[in-house]
Design an enzyme around this catalytic site. Sequence first.
Site, short mmCIF file in Angstrom:
data_model
loop_
_atom_site.label_atom_id
_atom_site.label_comp_id
_atom_site.label_asym_id
_atom_site.label_seq_id
_atom_site.Cartn_x
_atom_site.Cartn_y
_atom_site.Cartn_z
N GLU A 16 -6.50 19.75 -12.47
CA GLU A 16 -5.67 20.85 -11.95
C GLU A 16 -5.16 20.58 -10.54
O GLU A 16 -5.29 21.42 -9.64
CB GLU A 16 -6.47 22.16 -12.01
CG GLU A 16 -6.93 22.49 -13.43
CD GLU A 16 -7.85 23.69 -13.50
OE1 GLU A 16 -8.07 24.35 -12.46
OE2 GLU A 16 -8.38 23.98 -14.59
N ASN A 61 -6.31 16.03 -16.02
CA ASN A 61 -6.38 17.22 -16.87
C ASN A 61 -5.73 18.41 -16.17
O ASN A 61 -5.93 18.62 -14.98
CB ASN A 61 -7.87 17.52 -17.13
CG ASN A 61 -8.10 18.56 -18.21
OD1 ASN A 61 -7.58 18.42 -19.32
ND2 ASN A 61 -8.89 19.56 -17.92
N HIS A 101 -5.44 26.58 -23.41
CA HIS A 101 -5.90 27.97 -23.47
C HIS A 101 -4.73 28.78 -24.03
O HIS A 101 -3.80 29.14 -23.29
CB HIS A 101 -6.31 28.47 -22.09
CG HIS A 101 -7.50 27.77 -21.53
ND1 HIS A 101 -8.76 27.93 -22.05
CD2 HIS A 101 -7.62 26.89 -20.48
CE1 HIS A 101 -9.62 27.20 -21.35
NE2 HIS A 101 -8.95 26.55 -20.40
N GLU A 131 -10.34 21.90 -23.61
CA GLU A 131 -10.61 23.30 -23.26
C GLU A 131 -9.97 24.30 -24.22
O GLU A 131 -9.73 25.46 -23.86
CB GLU A 131 -10.14 23.59 -21.82
CG GLU A 131 -10.73 22.65 -20.78
CD GLU A 131 -10.49 23.09 -19.36
OE1 GLU A 131 -10.22 24.29 -19.13
OE2 GLU A 131 -10.57 22.23 -18.45
N ASP A 133 -9.11 27.18 -26.56
CA ASP A 133 -9.56 28.43 -27.15
C ASP A 133 -8.32 29.30 -27.35
O ASP A 133 -7.24 28.97 -26.86
CB ASP A 133 -10.64 29.14 -26.31
CG ASP A 133 -10.27 29.33 -24.85
OD1 ASP A 133 -9.06 29.31 -24.52
OD2 ASP A 133 -11.17 29.51 -24.03
#
Length: 224
Positions: A16, A61, A101, A131, A133
Amino acid sequence: AGRYRGRIHSWDVVNEAIDPKDGRPDGLRRSPWLELVGPGYIELAFRTARNADKTALLTYNDYGIELDTPEQTDKRAAVMALVRRMKAHHVPIDAVGVQSHLDASTALPGAGLQQFVRELAGMGLQVFVTEMDVSDKNVPGSGAEQDAAVARVYREYLKMMLAEPNVKAALTWGITDRYTWLHGPKYCRADGQPQRPLPFDAEYRPAPAFFAERDAIDSRTARE
């Protein structure tokens, strides 16, 4: 990294580092690393990781680069520019992680992300879905309807991503709904029911998302 040399598949070396809203021409997020070390901290981190482990895949990432909204399109372009700078300076990067996400009540990622993945392939880079979801905060109806909406996103998104040969891994942000970060107050559903964003429910039973995820992986295996 040295402690686990030769035993780790990949490292998230820098996470990030991009935020166009911070207003820098290079798109870098204003962070303690940037303030203390300068823009070279990213290159330093990757070279240090490579010296510690010659075989692990080294990954950059980031989040908010999946959709074709103006904001995410701009951030995706800034991430690509960062990766191109790294490649031009022979920084040892092997992969880019797309955090994924997602939201079951909005449009799915599409052509912009596909093109991003293919451009990375052209540079010899792998892509990892990381990650993952799926929020059902704004999905109306029963638990079964929540599950169906979440499973649809898993199936369609992963089939799209796994159709690209350089997408080599898919990871979820947790395994069971019992411990998802989406239980926080900011993410509560209006009906008070808990979110159901992961492949296993709060009792560790496989949810429809699990079977959708498996179907997407099987579709990749069948093509190969």
